[in-house]
Write a protein that holds these residues in place. Structure first.
Motif, mmCIF file in Angstrom:
data_model
loop_
_atom_site.group_PDB
_atom_site.id
_atom_site.type_symbol
_atom_site.label_atom_id
_atom_site.label_comp_id
_atom_site.label_asym_id
_atom_site.label_seq_id
_atom_site.Cartn_x
_atom_site.Cartn_y
_atom_site.Cartn_z
ATOM 1 N N PHE A 102 0.858 -1.184 0.000
ATOM 2 C CA PHE A 102 0.000 0.000 0.000
ATOM 3 C C PHE A 102 0.889 1.226 0.000
ATOM 4 O O PHE A 102 1.674 1.429 0.919
ATOM 5 C CB PHE A 102 -0.917 0.010 1.229
ATOM 6 N N GLN A 139 1.246 4.797 0.596
ATOM 7 C CA GLN A 139 0.604 5.927 1.243
ATOM 8 C C GLN A 139 1.592 7.058 1.397
ATOM 9 O O GLN A 139 2.795 6.854 1.310
ATOM 10 C CB GLN A 139 0.082 5.518 2.628
ATOM 11 N N GLU A 143 -1.052 -13.343 13.403
ATOM 12 C CA GLU A 143 -1.600 -12.256 14.208
ATOM 13 C C GLU A 143 -2.296 -11.228 13.324
ATOM 14 O O GLU A 143 -2.083 -11.166 12.117
ATOM 15 C CB GLU A 143 -0.456 -11.564 14.967
ATOM 16 N N SER A 144 -3.085 -10.394 13.980
ATOM 17 C CA SER A 144 -3.796 -9.327 13.291
ATOM 18 C C SER A 144 -2.806 -8.456 12.508
ATOM 19 O O SER A 144 -1.758 -8.093 13.026
ATOM 20 C CB SER A 144 -4.511 -8.484 14.338
ATOM 21 N N GLY A 145 -3.148 -8.161 11.276
ATOM 22 C CA GLY A 145 -2.319 -7.258 10.496
ATOM 23 C C GLY A 145 -1.184 -7.928 9.752
ATOM 24 O O GLY A 145 -0.363 -7.250 9.138
ATOM 25 N N CYS A 146 -1.134 -9.262 9.760
ATOM 26 C CA CYS A 146 -0.007 -9.915 9.101
ATOM 27 C C CYS A 146 -0.270 -10.088 7.607
ATOM 28 O O CYS A 146 0.582 -10.614 6.892
ATOM 29 C CB CYS A 146 0.292 -11.257 9.750
ATOM 30 N N GLY A 147 -1.423 -9.657 7.114
ATOM 31 C CA GLY A 147 -1.648 -9.663 5.673
ATOM 32 C C GLY A 147 -2.521 -10.790 5.170
ATOM 33 O O GLY A 147 -2.563 -11.054 3.968
ATOM 34 N N LYS A 148 -3.269 -11.415 6.028
ATOM 35 C CA LYS A 148 -4.121 -12.528 5.592
ATOM 36 C C LYS A 148 -5.220 -12.041 4.651
ATOM 37 O O LYS A 148 -5.413 -12.592 3.566
ATOM 38 C CB LYS A 148 -4.754 -13.211 6.826
ATOM 39 N N SER A 149 -5.922 -10.989 5.092
ATOM 40 C CA SER A 149 -7.024 -10.498 4.262
ATOM 41 C C SER A 149 -6.513 -9.906 2.960
ATOM 42 O O SER A 149 -7.142 -10.062 1.903
ATOM 43 C CB SER A 149 -7.831 -9.439 5.017
ATOM 44 N N VAL A 150 -5.397 -9.219 3.031
ATOM 45 C CA VAL A 150 -4.856 -8.625 1.807
ATOM 46 C C VAL A 150 -4.451 -9.726 0.825
ATOM 47 O O VAL A 150 -4.628 -9.597 -0.387
ATOM 48 C CB VAL A 150 -3.670 -7.687 2.130
ATOM 49 N N ARG A 199 -7.619 -10.784 -0.824
ATOM 50 C CA ARG A 199 -8.073 -9.795 -1.802
ATOM 51 C C ARG A 199 -7.166 -9.768 -3.026
ATOM 52 O O ARG A 199 -7.619 -9.500 -4.125
ATOM 53 C CB ARG A 199 -8.128 -8.410 -1.155
ATOM 54 N N GLU A 258 -7.780 -2.645 -2.943
ATOM 55 C CA GLU A 258 -8.208 -1.276 -3.225
ATOM 56 C C GLU A 258 -7.013 -0.327 -3.225
ATOM 57 O O GLU A 258 -6.019 -0.567 -2.539
ATOM 58 C CB GLU A 258 -9.259 -0.825 -2.208
ATOM 59 N N HIS A 266 -8.152 -16.682 13.223
ATOM 60 C CA HIS A 266 -7.259 -16.503 14.364
ATOM 61 C C HIS A 266 -7.322 -17.714 15.273
ATOM 62 O O HIS A 266 -6.534 -17.836 16.192
ATOM 63 C CB HIS A 266 -7.721 -15.306 15.208
HETATM 64 N N1 ATP Z 1 -6.718 -0.138 2.448
HETATM 65 C C1 ATP Z 1 -5.544 -0.173 3.112
HETATM 66 N N2 ATP Z 1 -4.744 0.898 3.135
HETATM 67 C C2 ATP Z 1 -3.584 0.868 3.799
HETATM 68 N N3 ATP Z 1 -3.126 -0.181 4.477
HETATM 69 C C3 ATP Z 1 -3.878 -1.283 4.495
HETATM 70 C C4 ATP Z 1 -5.132 -1.350 3.819
HETATM 71 N N4 ATP Z 1 -5.669 -2.569 4.019
HETATM 72 C C5 ATP Z 1 -4.772 -3.249 4.779
HETATM 73 N N5 ATP Z 1 -3.703 -2.490 5.059
HETATM 74 C C6 ATP Z 1 -2.548 -2.871 5.866
HETATM 75 O O1 ATP Z 1 -2.106 -4.111 5.445
HETATM 76 C C7 ATP Z 1 -1.669 -4.886 6.541
HETATM 77 C C8 ATP Z 1 -2.322 -6.235 6.512
HETATM 78 O O2 ATP Z 1 -3.725 -6.101 6.686
HETATM 79 P P1 ATP Z 1 -4.718 -7.335 6.648
HETATM 80 O O3 ATP Z 1 -6.083 -6.763 6.691
HETATM 81 O O4 ATP Z 1 -4.386 -8.236 5.530
HETATM 82 O O5 ATP Z 1 -4.405 -8.058 8.011
HETATM 83 P P2 ATP Z 1 -5.056 -9.399 8.550
HETATM 84 O O6 ATP Z 1 -3.962 -10.399 8.661
HETATM 85 O O7 ATP Z 1 -6.227 -9.765 7.743
HETATM 86 O O8 ATP Z 1 -5.477 -8.931 10.001
HETATM 87 P P3 ATP Z 1 -6.795 -9.301 10.802
HETATM 88 O O9 ATP Z 1 -6.476 -10.609 11.438
HETATM 89 O O10 ATP Z 1 -6.877 -8.203 11.810
HETATM 90 O O11 ATP Z 1 -7.912 -9.344 9.861
HETATM 91 C C9 ATP Z 1 -2.017 -4.105 7.785
HETATM 92 O O12 ATP Z 1 -0.820 -3.519 8.270
HETATM 93 C C10 ATP Z 1 -2.947 -3.046 7.315
HETATM 94 O O13 ATP Z 1 -2.746 -1.862 8.032
#
Ligand code: ATP
Ligand code: MG
Lengths: 336, 329
Positions: free
Chosen positions: A18, A20, A46-53, A56, A63, A224
């Motif tokens: 991303f 920014q 853990e939260s924020g490790c990039g699973k959802s990204v 996507r 996005e 998780h």
């Molecule tokens: N639209 C965005 N703009 C900027 N940074 C983003 C965006 N979406 C995700 N990130 C960043 O990407 C990183 C990974 O996010 P992601 O949502 O994949 O985490 P996750 O592993 O799914 O966490 P969770 O378990 O909390 O869902 C995070 O540091 C988040 O801040």
């Protein structure tokens, strides 16, 4: 029928950043794993490790300001022919005919995953008409059938309800019905049960397993909850700061975890045998800020077994350690 | 749902009564009763009022009775369509306002259509392509539109029209139709004159609405239902227009009710500059001349129309937003 030699999906060194003003977030930074046909792959971390990204990225719906900057996402069709999804136009015909048709997606929040101003039926019928090219009446019939299959009572009436009229459990069932309405070969479930109570959670997981058996689809289950992983998954991917640190079968991960991070993760879950009121293990330190990732192995600042002079300078690669298990850690590399 | 409509209806009724009391107070405001002012203005204009006529008026409005009776009598006159006399014009208020109110509504509608037709697409574009060059350009133009007062723009338009096209772009009708009775030709003449006032009046609202649409849509675009819609394989265009835009539009529907008074009160100076036969300048003149029947009636009518507009927008909102329709039983 399917070619069993190739996986369904193969993610190779995926990088999604991303961009920014404040800096670049390397949300996914070199992740590699395979999803086998008809099997369930768990993704934990853990939260924020990039699973959802990662999820996507596979669907090509990252996005702005996010972008896939490297790697490959190989999708193998029924004949075993690969297509690199990173090379497709995200809004192009080919990618869109995979989305919703071959790959379904369900989310953590079933309430906000439905449009507040369209009926549930509207959204299922839309997907069916788009991909199956059937008449309105036929699409409606199939939508009712899809709702019935996920165990929604009186589907011919529920189809005209709005999401906010359904209970949490029914909503998530409806979400599954949308995702599976076109009989996809891969279902990506991003924390599908986090927002539900424990009983409903178990029902939804049972439902997913049942549907998987009927249809032979693969599931990529992001969660998780290691208990859910143990129950549902064939293989597990452990992610840390956008990288895959360990991959293996459920047995291997739970019984012979190699990576210090995986082991710490496992220690942090309470077992039935844990005496009450004993402090659970936590992983020391906190997740580094996404803008300043540690050099070398991303886990080294928190790692109890780090090798001084090595882990903080060099990045370990993901290496097979037998049994289909791989790990990225210098502890398992043959050093000279 | 029926209960909701009923509640809104009762609320509307109460509001109308409150507005009527307010209008009545306004009419009563100048010192002395209005019959006295009527006589005064008549004699100032060289006319006379017979003793019998004065008596009839006093009787009609119950001026020697308590104020509540006066109010009720006034209301019953209004309900019968008798709004009293416009002193300055020496004609019934109804005749003076007549066409102007219709024209005001037409101009307001035209301004609103212009505003929406321009602002919605630009707002959508700015939200979807946030921080793009196009977004910055539109934002810049939008702020200029917001900063230029309407009358200034009106003057510029008049000047340009006069200087370069040698045309008088003011007014709503060509001279030959101004006093003519309504006909198809007059209507076409009106349509031809409508764009300029509509644009001048709508422009500042347009800039505002672009900002609102942009931020509404940005909020919606972040919601998971947009992502699940994308994940179903729809084209990006279809995703955006069918889902978040639809939701982001809802707040605008609730503003329909306020558009009329907003444009009337905001447009007085512009209407004067462009010599538009709307009720705005009329209200201004009536207030200056203390022509209280006229002023009170205009305020009453605007208020009632606002209430009706609000009621209609409530119904519309209920129709487009199932959350309102189904949750507030
Ligand atoms: N639209 C965005 N703009 C900027 N940074 C983003 C965006 N979406 C995700 N990130 C960043 O990407 C990183 C990974 O996010 P992601 O949502 O994949 O985490 P996750 O592993 O799914 O966490 P969770 O378990 O909390 O869902 C995070 O540091 C988040 O801040
Ligand atoms: Mg997530």
């Amino acid at each position: 029928m399917n070619d069993q030699r190739t996986p369904l999906l193969s993610v190779r060194d995926l990088k999604t950043y991303f961009f920014q003003d404040e800096g670049t977030v390397k949300a996914v930074d070199g992740a590699s794993f395979d999803v086998a046909r008809g099997q369930t792959l768990g993704i934990v971390g853990e939260s924020g490790c990039g699973k959802s990204v990662t999820a996507r990225s596979i669907l090509r719906i990252v996005e702005a300001p996010g972008r896939i900057v490297g790697g490959q996402i190989l999708w193998y069709d029924a004949k075993g022919q690969p297509t690199d999804l990173t090379q497709l136009d995200p809004d192009g015909h080919q990618m869109r005919s995979l989305r919703g048709r071959e790959i379904g997606l369900i989310f953590q929040e079933p309430m906000t995953s439905f449009s507040p101003v369209h009926t549930v039926g509207n959204q299922i019928i839309e997907a069916i008409r788009l991909h199956m090219g059937v008449s309105k009446a036929e699409a409606r019939r199939r939508a009712i059938e899809a709702l019935r299959q996920v165990g929604i009572p009186q589907p011919e009436r529920r189809i005209d309800d709005y999401a906010f009229q359904l209970s949490g459990g029914l909503r998530q069932r409806a979400m599954i019905a949308v995702a599976l309405s076109c009989d996809p070969r891969l279902l990506i479930a991003d924390e599908p049960t986090t927002a539900l109570d424990v009983t409903t959670q178990a029902q939804i997981l049972d439902l997913l397993r049942e549907l998987q058996q009927q249809r032979g689809m693969a599931i990529m289950l992001i969660t998780h909850n290691l208990g859910v992983v143990a129950e549902m998954c064939d293989d597990v991917v452990v992610m840390y700061l956008g990288r895959v640190v360990e991959v293996g079968s459920v047995d291997a991960i739970f019984h012979q975890a190699k990576h210090p991070y995986t082991r710490a993760l496992l220690r942090s879950i309470p077992a039935i045998t844990t005496p009450p009121r004993v402090k659970l293990h936590t992983i020391t330190g906190s997740i580094p800020h996404p803008y300043n990732r540690p050099s070398g192995c991303p886990f080294h600042p928190r790692c109890p077994e780090r090798l001084r002079g090595l882990c903080e300078v060099a990045e370990p690669a993901l290496r097979a350690v037998g049994n289909g298990q791989s790990v990225s850690c210098f502890l398992y590399e043959n050093r000279a | 749902m029926l209960a909701y409509i009923l509640r809104r209806l009762i609320l509307a009724l109460i509001t109308v009564i409150a507005i009527s009391i307010l209008s009545f107070v306004i009419i009563q405001l100048p010192p002395g009763d209005f019959i006295t002012s009527y006589i005064a203005s008549m004699s100032a204009g060289g006319g006379t009022v017979s003793e019998a006529e004065v008596e009839a008026l006093r009787e009609q409005y119950g001026l020697d009775q308590p104020i509540t009776v006066q109010y009720l009598k006034w209301v019953s006159q209004i309900v019968q369509g008798n709004f009293g006399m416009a002193l300055e014009w020496n004609r019934p208020v109804k005749d003076v306002i007549g066409d102007r109110l219709t024209l005001t509504v037409i101009i307001s509608l035209a301004a609103v259509i212009f505003t929406w037709a321009v602002a919605l697409p630009i707002g959508i574009y700015s939200a979807v392509k946030r921080y793009s060059i196009g977004d910055y350009i539109f934002t810049f133009i939008g702020f200029i539109g917001l900063a230029i007062p309407g009358f200034m723009l009106a003057l510029i338009v008049l000047y340009v029209g006069f200087r370069y096209f040698n045309a008088n772009v003011g007014g709503l009708f060509s001279p030959e139709y101004a006093e003519a009775p309504w006909s198809w030709a007059k209507f076409q003449d009106l349509l031809a004159h409508l764009p300029i006032p509509a644009v001048v009046l709508g422009l500042s609202g347009t800039a505002q609405m672009i900002r609102i649409m942009r931020s509404n849509l940005l909020d919606e675009l972040r919601k998971p239902y947009v992502m699940t819609a994308r994940a179903r394989g729809l084209t990006e265009m279809r995703v955006i227009l069918k889902y978040p835009v639809r939701v982001a539009m809802n707040p605008f529907i609730s503003t329909i009710g306020y558009l009329l008074p907003y444009i009337v009160s905001g447009s007085i100076i512009v209407s004067l500059v462009l010599s538009l036969p709307t009720v705005g300048p009329l209200l201004l003149k009536a207030l200056i001349a203390q022509d209280m029947f006229l002023a009170g009636t205009i305020i009453l009518l605007l208020g009632v129309m606002t209430v009706i507009g609000t009621f209609i927008s409530d119904l519309l909102l209920m129709w487009v937003d199932p959350r309102i329709r189904l949750e507030r039983r």
